[in-house]
Design an enzyme around this catalytic site. Structure first.
Site, PDB file in Angstrom:
ATOM      1  N   GLN A  26      56.731  33.179  29.514  1.00 41.03           N
ATOM      2  CA  GLN A  26      57.129  31.808  29.206  1.00 41.03           C
ATOM      3  C   GLN A  26      58.357  31.736  28.295  1.00 41.03           C
ATOM      4  O   GLN A  26      59.005  30.702  28.222  1.00 41.03           O
ATOM      5  CB  GLN A  26      55.951  31.067  28.560  1.00 41.03           C
ATOM      6  CG  GLN A  26      54.772  30.943  29.514  1.00 41.03           C
ATOM      7  CD  GLN A  26      53.593  30.214  28.902  1.00 41.03           C
ATOM      8  OE1 GLN A  26      52.697  30.843  28.380  1.00 41.03           O
ATOM      9  NE2 GLN A  26      53.586  28.898  28.947  1.00 41.03           N
ATOM     10  N   HIS A  42      48.881  38.168  29.879  1.00 39.80           N
ATOM     11  CA  HIS A  42      48.856  36.695  29.805  1.00 39.80           C
ATOM     12  C   HIS A  42      49.342  36.133  31.150  1.00 39.80           C
ATOM     13  O   HIS A  42      50.527  35.892  31.342  1.00 39.80           O
ATOM     14  CB  HIS A  42      49.732  36.215  28.651  1.00 39.80           C
ATOM     15  CG  HIS A  42      49.499  34.779  28.275  1.00 39.80           C
ATOM     16  ND1 HIS A  42      49.118  34.376  27.023  1.00 39.80           N
ATOM     17  CD2 HIS A  42      49.587  33.634  29.000  1.00 39.80           C
ATOM     18  CE1 HIS A  42      48.980  33.058  26.981  1.00 39.80           C
ATOM     19  NE2 HIS A  42      49.260  32.581  28.171  1.00 39.80           N
ATOM     20  N   ASN A  79      44.115  36.811  28.989  1.00 38.78           N
ATOM     21  CA  ASN A  79      44.175  35.405  28.609  1.00 38.78           C
ATOM     22  C   ASN A  79      43.487  34.528  29.649  1.00 38.78           C
ATOM     23  O   ASN A  79      43.816  34.594  30.834  1.00 38.78           O
ATOM     24  CB  ASN A  79      45.643  34.964  28.472  1.00 38.78           C
ATOM     25  CG  ASN A  79      45.761  33.530  27.965  1.00 38.78           C
ATOM     26  OD1 ASN A  79      45.358  33.226  26.843  1.00 38.78           O
ATOM     27  ND2 ASN A  79      46.280  32.637  28.791  1.00 38.78           N
ATOM     28  N   GLU A  80      42.538  33.735  29.215  1.00 41.16           N
ATOM     29  CA  GLU A  80      41.944  32.652  29.986  1.00 41.16           C
ATOM     30  C   GLU A  80      41.577  33.011  31.428  1.00 41.16           C
ATOM     31  O   GLU A  80      42.160  32.469  32.380  1.00 41.16           O
ATOM     32  CB  GLU A  80      42.882  31.444  29.990  1.00 41.16           C
ATOM     33  CG  GLU A  80      43.154  30.907  28.602  1.00 41.16           C
ATOM     34  CD  GLU A  80      43.920  29.595  28.602  1.00 41.16           C
ATOM     35  OE1 GLU A  80      44.578  29.287  29.612  1.00 41.16           O
ATOM     36  OE2 GLU A  80      43.864  28.879  27.600  1.00 41.16           O
TER      37      GLU A  80
HETATM   38  C1  BGC Z   1      47.919  28.994  28.312  1.00 43.60           C
HETATM   39  C2  BGC Z   1      49.414  28.856  28.024  1.00 43.60           C
HETATM   40  C3  BGC Z   1      49.873  27.478  28.427  1.00 43.60           C
HETATM   41  C4  BGC Z   1      49.134  26.479  27.565  1.00 43.60           C
HETATM   42  C5  BGC Z   1      49.566  25.041  27.724  1.00 43.60           C
HETATM   43  C6  BGC Z   1      47.112  27.777  28.006  1.00 43.60           C
HETATM   44  O1  BGC Z   1      46.258  27.543  29.082  1.00 43.60           O
HETATM   45  O2  BGC Z   1      47.400  30.155  27.730  1.00 43.60           O
HETATM   46  O3  BGC Z   1      50.091  29.877  28.701  1.00 43.60           O
HETATM   47  O4  BGC Z   1      51.252  27.329  28.327  1.00 43.60           O
HETATM   48  O5  BGC Z   1      47.758  26.567  27.856  1.00 43.60           O
HETATM   49  O6  BGC Z   1      49.240  24.504  28.959  1.00 43.60           O
END
Ligand code: BGC
Length: 417
Positions: free
Chosen positions: A19, A111, A155-156
């Site tokens: 990003q 990520h 991540n997530e």
């Molecule tokens: C993510 C980021 C994303 C942010 C805002 C999260 O889900 O880890 O990469 O930019 O939310 O939407």
């Protein structure tokens, strides 16, 4: 004067390599952008690859003592089994630049983006994905790991699974494949577990977790059992499944809980279409007279952070807020959002919830995945012409709270706006 947050509380911003860095050419996202499969290209992103010192200096000047960043697997291992010495040297400089400014690194190992070669073999569903990830993590731990305390393996998982395999707007662009989504979540948790073990084998007492997206989920009408069931199912899939999977002999294989909190969803049952099990979002105003939404349509609901932290406390581990923020260009709303979320956090702490730090998403506006540069999450704005980072008023407020350890007074929050 009494502090609301302890001296050693971690204050910082969170970012992710793809990003902000620019030219992430060996990744699956870059390949999809080049192939025209995504509406926006990341291109030079925020040129953080070259500007990292200046960016960390900005963070330091505004009171940060920590910083969450991700290492880009695609740069570090651009071909299977081939590790790039220059990329390792780059991240060594990045970590040194953080330390030189007293910024505690919180390192994410993956990520959302994957090396292109792995994506071509099926990404997280490739038969050797977990083994490959563990090998990459071992390389990182040996080359860069000493002195890094806080680690986030992946991540997530639920967000990646949802966008990549259900809504299909992210690589690998599969739609409606709940079965694959569930498998991806399970594999990412398995990848977390093997990375957890590798980090603990190689390093002395690391703190390891994965970053979990935890929206607050509630039924639209608590009196209707169908709404309650839809909310419970959605909560299980999006929030609890990962905690359930990561258990080993009854205990979570985590050293802390990493909470990414943005919003709440109010769920209403609908008996048709893709929403069949999980209900649909209810956007009626009757859940509070003044519901506020950001530019991505996410509701601003600070109470949800408090409740999420209290719910996570049941796991009996320390907690780090690894993401919280808002997409907006309205400075007043960003200030409101920040001060109210910090109040919610302080309330949870005052009630005994062991929260160790707060990382704002994000330091400056950046490439918001399929939304490109149209979402504004930054404490600083990004000038699209010259890439200049311009601190927004909320950044001043953040600095005051971080330095003093005290919540903003109501009038102070107003003034900063
Ligand atoms: C993510 C980021 C994303 C942010 C805002 C999260 O889900 O880890 O990469 O930019 O939310 O939407």
């Amino acid at each position: 004067m009494e502090r609301d947050f302890p001296e050693d509380f971690l204050w910082g911003a969170a970012t992710a390599a793809h990003q902000v860095e620019g030219f992430n050419v060996a990744s699956d996202w870059w390949a999809a952008e080049e192939a025209g499969l995504l509406p926006h290209r990341s291109g030079a992103a925020c040129r953080h690859l070259e500007r990292f010192e200046e960016d960390f200096e900005l963070a330091r000047r505004y009171g940060h003592n920590a910083h969450r960043l991700s290492l880009e697997w695609a740069r570090l291992e651009p071909r299977p089994g081939v590790f790039d010495a220059e990329a390792f040297a780059h991240y060594a400089r990045v970590l040194a630049a953080l330390r030189a400014r007293g910024l505690e690194p919180i390192v994410t190992l993956q990520h959302f983006t994957l090396p292109r070669w792995l994506a071509e073999r099926g990404g997280w569903l490739a038969s050797d994905a977990i083994e490959r990830f563990a090998r990459y993590v071992a390389e990182v731990a040996r080359a860069l790991g000493s002195g890094i305390r806080w680690w986030l393996t992946v991540n997530e998982p639920t967000v990646l699974a949802k966008h990549g395999y259900v809504t299909g707007d992210w690589p690998p662009f599969r739609r409606g494949r709940w079965d694959l989504a569930m498998r991806v979540i399970a594999r990412m948790i398995a990848a977390h577990e093997s990375a957890y073990r590798v980090l603990h084998e190689i390093l002395a007492r690391p703190l390891v977790s994965f970053a979990h997206s935890l929206p607050w989920i509630e039924p639209c009408d608590p009196g209707r059992w169908r709404d309650r069931a839809a909310a419970a199912l959605r909560r299980w899939f999006l929030c609890d499944s990962c905690f359930w999977l990561v258990r080993e002999r009854g205990r979570p294989l985590l050293d802390f809980v990493a909470v990414n909190y943005y919003t709440r969803s109010i769920v209403r049952w609908r008996a048709r279409g893709r929403a069949l099990l999980f209900g649909v979002d209810c956007l009626d105003p009757h859940h509070g007279d003044r519901r506020r939404f950001d530019e991505l349509g996410q509701e601003v609901w600070p109470e949800g952070l408090y409740r999420t932290l209290c719910r996570c406390a049941r796991l009996g581990l320390p907690i780090l807020v690894t993401e919280n923020g808002i997409a907006t260009t309205d400075d007043g709303l960003r200030i409101e959002h920040l001060s109210e979320h910090l109040r919610a956090l302080a309330r949870a702490r005052a009630e005994g919830v062991d929260v160790r730090g707060y990382l704002y998403w994000t330091l400056f506006d950046n490439y918001e995945w399929a939304r490109g540069f149209t979402a504004h999450f930054g404490l600083a704005a990004l000038d699209p012409e010259n890439g200049e980072r311009r601190p927004r008023p909320a950044m001043e407020l953040f600095a005051r709270v971080a330095r003093s350890g005290r919540l903003p007074r109501t009038e102070e929050a107003g003034e900063a706006a």
